[in-house]
Design a protein around this motif. Structure first.
Motif, short mmCIF file in Angstrom:
data_model
loop_
_atom_site.label_atom_id
_atom_site.label_comp_id
_atom_site.label_asym_id
_atom_site.label_seq_id
_atom_site.Cartn_x
_atom_site.Cartn_y
_atom_site.Cartn_z
N PHE A 34 -2.31 15.85 -14.62
CA PHE A 34 -0.99 15.27 -13.56
C PHE A 34 -2.33 14.29 -12.71
N ARG A 35 -3.98 14.99 -12.50
CA ARG A 35 -4.69 14.49 -11.73
C ARG A 35 -5.39 12.88 -11.77
N LEU A 36 -5.74 12.27 -11.32
CA LEU A 36 -6.05 10.29 -11.23
C LEU A 36 -7.27 10.45 -11.61
N SER A 52 3.97 8.80 -13.86
CA SER A 52 5.69 9.67 -14.53
C SER A 52 5.66 10.82 -13.19
N ARG A 53 4.51 11.23 -12.37
CA ARG A 53 5.30 12.42 -11.96
C ARG A 53 5.99 11.54 -10.51
N LYS A 54 5.54 10.30 -10.08
CA LYS A 54 5.42 10.10 -9.05
C LYS A 54 6.62 9.50 -9.26
N ILE A 55 7.42 8.52 -10.16
CA ILE A 55 8.28 8.33 -10.85
C ILE A 55 9.88 9.33 -10.03
N VAL A 56 9.45 11.11 -11.22
CA VAL A 56 10.06 12.03 -11.69
C VAL A 56 10.16 12.32 -9.43
#
Length: 86
Positions: A34-36, A52-56
């Motif tokens: 999940f890291r940039l 995806s993590r930001k949307i969730v």
């Protein structure tokens, strides 16, 4: 490639979705995906799972990465509230 998707009722307020595959798997520290700018693909940008993590999370949910014990590849678990107040 085999992909298995399971949707379960974790609680009356939340839904849990598990996605597993039999691919090459994840790095030893699975949460690092999940890291940039972290990509397992030679030409990947490393933005897909971060977005995806930001949307969730924007919808009051959580997403986690781990190793699939059943299919021996990657496993992602998403937990979302049944209702979100915006």
């Amino acid at each position: 490639k085999t992909i298995k998707i399971i949707c379960t009722n974790s609680s009356p307020d939340h839904v849990k979705i598990s996605i597993e595959d039999n691919g090459q798997g994840l790095p030893l520290k699975a949460e690092n995906v999940f890291r940039l700018l972290k990509s397992t693909k030679p030409h990947g940008s490393g933005l897909g799972l971060l977005v995806s993590r930001k949307i969730v999370e924007a919808h009051s949910g959580t997403i986690s990465a781990s190793h699939s014990t059943e299919l021996k590849g990657a496993k992602f678990e998403i937990e979302m509230p049944r209702e979100v107040q915006l």
